[in-house]
Design an enzyme around this catalytic site. Sequence first.
Site, PDB file in Angstrom:
ATOM      1  N   LYS A   1      44.333  79.946  61.002  1.00 53.90           N
ATOM      2  CA  LYS A   1      44.882  79.028  61.515  1.00 53.90           C
ATOM      3  C   LYS A   1      43.774  78.823  60.981  1.00 53.90           C
ATOM      4  O   LYS A   1      41.586  79.417  61.401  1.00 53.90           O
ATOM      5  CB  LYS A   1      44.731  79.351  62.878  1.00 53.90           C
TER       6      LYS A   1
ATOM      7  N   GLU B   1      43.733  87.628  56.361  1.00 56.09           N
ATOM      8  CA  GLU B   1      44.207  87.743  57.251  1.00 56.09           C
ATOM      9  C   GLU B   1      45.715  87.747  57.629  1.00 56.09           C
ATOM     10  O   GLU B   1      45.817  88.592  58.789  1.00 56.09           O
ATOM     11  CB  GLU B   1      43.749  85.699  57.213  1.00 56.09           C
TER      12      GLU B   1
ATOM     13  N   LYS C   1      48.740  77.715  59.996  1.00 57.85           N
ATOM     14  CA  LYS C   1      48.546  76.533  60.861  1.00 57.85           C
ATOM     15  C   LYS C   1      47.141  75.047  60.278  1.00 57.85           C
ATOM     16  O   LYS C   1      46.417  76.188  60.192  1.00 57.85           O
ATOM     17  CB  LYS C   1      48.555  77.011  61.780  1.00 57.85           C
TER      18      LYS C   1
HETATM   19  C1  PBG Z   1      45.205  77.252  71.347  1.00 59.33           C
HETATM   20  C2  PBG Z   1      46.149  76.724  69.876  1.00 59.33           C
HETATM   21  C3  PBG Z   1      45.734  75.036  69.496  1.00 59.33           C
HETATM   22  C4  PBG Z   1      47.060  74.339  69.340  1.00 59.33           C
HETATM   23  C5  PBG Z   1      47.574  75.549  69.093  1.00 59.33           C
HETATM   24  N1  PBG Z   1      47.062  76.458  70.108  1.00 59.33           N
HETATM   25  C6  PBG Z   1      44.521  73.966  70.112  1.00 59.33           C
HETATM   26  C7  PBG Z   1      43.259  74.463  69.053  1.00 59.33           C
HETATM   27  O1  PBG Z   1      42.970  75.949  68.334  1.00 59.33           O
HETATM   28  O2  PBG Z   1      42.092  73.946  69.383  1.00 59.33           O
HETATM   29  C8  PBG Z   1      46.688  73.484  67.882  1.00 59.33           C
HETATM   30  C9  PBG Z   1      48.274  72.595  68.023  1.00 59.33           C
HETATM   31  C10 PBG Z   1      48.348  71.773  67.419  1.00 59.33           C
HETATM   32  O3  PBG Z   1      47.802  70.746  67.679  1.00 59.33           O
HETATM   33  O4  PBG Z   1      49.986  71.022  67.713  1.00 59.33           O
HETATM   34  N2  PBG Z   1      44.128  77.477  70.446  1.00 59.33           N
END
Ligand code: PBG
Length: 325
Positions: A193, A231, A246
């Site tokens: 992520k 990761e 992501k």
């Molecule tokens: C929680 C999380 C986030 C997203 C999914 N889970 C935001 C972030 O990490 O700031 C983003 C999902 C999206 O932008 O559609 N940590």
Amino acid sequence: MKRFRKYRTDQRTRDEYSEVLLKTDDLIYPYFIVEGKFVKQVISSLKDVYHLSIDMLLKDIEEVNNLGINKILIFGVIDKSLKDETAKMAYAPDNLVSRAVKAIKNKFPELIIITDVCLCGYTDHGHCGLVIDHEIDNDKTLPFLSRMAYTHAKAGADFVAPSAMMDGQVKAIRTYLYQNGITNTGILSYSAKYASNFYGPFREAAQSAPAFGDRRTYQMDFRTIRQSLEEIKTDIEEGADWVMVKPAHTYLDIIQRARQEFPDTQLVAYQVSGEYMMIEAAADSGYFDGDKAMMEALTAIKRAGADKVITYYAKKLARMLINKT
Ligand code: PBG
């Protein structure tokens, strides 16, 4: 001369030669749940996505279910006054997400329910972990994520999805679930992520923007490649069942590498809020046909190697797939 145009003469021929096919089964639809009754509140940053109370959520799932979508991802959105430094409402028994999961399981036992496990929507400062002396403390956060995951799993979640990017979070959750007798709940880890600008619209939807600083001490730097594979590998070793890259649309290279490196692991990609809204905003401005651009972007994510895609377009795409056949 080698002739290629014979592959493209008409729709029938193009269909015949196509190698990537999106299916409704590939899709995971995200939901933002709030307290209350009869709540269906527009989220201004995220077109056609709503804050839903549990009763309205069940109504909406009926539609999703009829469209053939069988996987949903749940985010809890709580009132600011209930947030605190240890994110109590994240793991309080019978909290919002647990009640939502129970209600869904009761009415739609076939649906695969995935819950987001992260503290950012529950801490008063909006960071994904505990803040101690102005730092996000990795190891002290782990028990809290574990308890949150346990609460969701006990309510009946099929998968818990840790997204805090704390080191060791999958192992901590897996161990805690086993110690507490939960053996059948899967872990979908947000493994690779990245600290992305494309989460902007989500932070309004989840009301989870950090009050100070940013997430770059825990989410990945977008100039890195190899760390993503490490990761993912670590998460698989720690007990993740499914792994995730992501964002998706802007990280196709990472998806492709992950696919090649881990051919036997279910790979999920998250087409995030900014990637979704970018298409919507351009379509609204008349720059291109939004439906066609959506199809192209989601196909690209699958073409890169994702098995499943989390997308705010799930309903729209499922509808289009039904109308095509
Ligand atoms: C929680 C999380 C986030 C997203 C999914 N889970 C935001 C972030 O990490 O700031 C983003 C999902 C999206 O932008 O559609 N940590």
